[in-house]
Design a protein around this motif. Structure first.
Motif, short mmCIF file in Angstrom:
data_model
loop_
_atom_site.label_atom_id
_atom_site.label_comp_id
_atom_site.label_asym_id
_atom_site.label_seq_id
_atom_site.Cartn_x
_atom_site.Cartn_y
_atom_site.Cartn_z
N ARG A 99 18.03 25.91 47.11
CA ARG A 99 18.10 27.09 47.84
C ARG A 99 16.75 27.95 47.71
NH1 ARG A 99 23.23 29.01 44.28
NH2 ARG A 99 21.62 27.66 43.02
N GLY A 158 15.08 21.22 51.62
CA GLY A 158 16.63 20.42 51.16
C GLY A 158 16.40 19.12 50.74
N HIS A 171 26.84 11.36 49.93
CA HIS A 171 28.05 12.23 50.06
C HIS A 171 29.30 11.37 50.56
CE1 HIS A 171 30.83 15.50 50.48
NE2 HIS A 171 31.06 15.34 51.66
N LYS A 176 23.17 12.21 53.19
CA LYS A 176 23.04 13.27 54.04
C LYS A 176 21.87 14.22 53.47
CE LYS A 176 27.25 12.48 56.28
NZ LYS A 176 26.92 12.05 57.80
N VAL A 183 21.20 17.95 52.44
CA VAL A 183 21.54 19.09 51.97
C VAL A 183 20.58 20.30 52.39
CG1 VAL A 183 22.52 20.71 50.14
CG2 VAL A 183 23.14 18.26 50.32
N THR A 184 20.66 21.23 53.07
CA THR A 184 19.60 22.21 53.68
C THR A 184 19.74 23.23 52.70
OG1 THR A 184 21.31 23.69 54.61
CG2 THR A 184 20.72 22.03 56.13
N GLY A 190 20.41 26.11 52.67
CA GLY A 190 21.42 26.93 53.09
C GLY A 190 22.81 26.56 52.54
N GLY A 191 22.75 25.01 52.02
CA GLY A 191 23.86 24.31 51.43
C GLY A 191 24.70 23.58 52.62
N LYS A 192 24.33 23.44 53.75
CA LYS A 192 24.82 22.59 54.74
C LYS A 192 24.30 21.26 54.51
CE LYS A 192 25.07 25.98 58.39
NZ LYS A 192 24.52 26.32 60.10
N LEU A 193 25.67 20.32 54.79
CA LEU A 193 25.57 18.96 54.79
C LEU A 193 25.20 18.37 56.28
CD1 LEU A 193 28.45 17.43 52.53
CD2 LEU A 193 25.76 17.38 52.09
N LEU A 194 24.05 17.70 56.38
CA LEU A 194 23.66 17.34 57.84
C LEU A 194 23.47 15.96 57.86
CD1 LEU A 194 21.57 20.36 59.11
CD2 LEU A 194 23.59 19.76 59.73
#
Ligand SMILES: [Zn+2]
Length: 131
Positions: free
Chosen positions: A91, A97, A102, A107, A109-110, A112-116
């Motif tokens: 963070r 990231g 996952h 993936k 992890v940005t 901001g905590g998003k998984l993309l």
């Protein structure tokens, strides 16, 4: 610390060699598995094909991450360089990231905590997407 030149092999008494856990670099077979899993760099929106990528330790080798297939993925040189290896909190404002595994898939992890995942057309044709 034992140094950079020490390797530890695990041998099963009847099956033979099982793994080489402290190897720093992926073997040829491990590289092929990583490329079969991600046909392009798995960083979102990247288009670099796997055969032009580097093999990346998802849990950084310097932090104890092992050189085994589940801890390896391909990343292009640029994204391998900007991936946050866990030295700082994801963070943190300067973090881009980091890659994680996952539910079996690699993936991002940005911060901001998003998984993309990468939505490139070839990303859906990797080995983990086909099973
Ligand atoms: Zn990339």
């Amino acid at each position: 610390a034992l140094g950079d030149k020490i390797y530890a092999g695990l041998f099963h008494p009847t099956a033979g060699p099982v793994n080489l856990y402290e190897a720093r670099f992926a073997s040829g077979k491990q590289r092929i598995l990583a490329m079969a899993e991600n046909l392009v760099c798995p960083w979102p929106d990247c288009k670099v094909p796997a055969d032009r990528c580097q093999v990346h330790h998802i849990d950084a080798h310097k932090n104890g991450g092992q050189t085994n297939p589940s801890n390896l993925t391909t990343l292009c040189a640029y994204h391998n360089g900007v991936n946050d290896d866990g030295a700082r909190d994801v963070r943190h404002e300067k973090s881009r990231g980091r890659m994680i595994r996952h539910r079996g898939q690699v993936k991002l992890v940005t911060p901001g905590g998003k998984l993309l995942g990468n939505t490139h057309d070839l990303s859906t044709m990797g080995a983990m997407d086909l099973i």
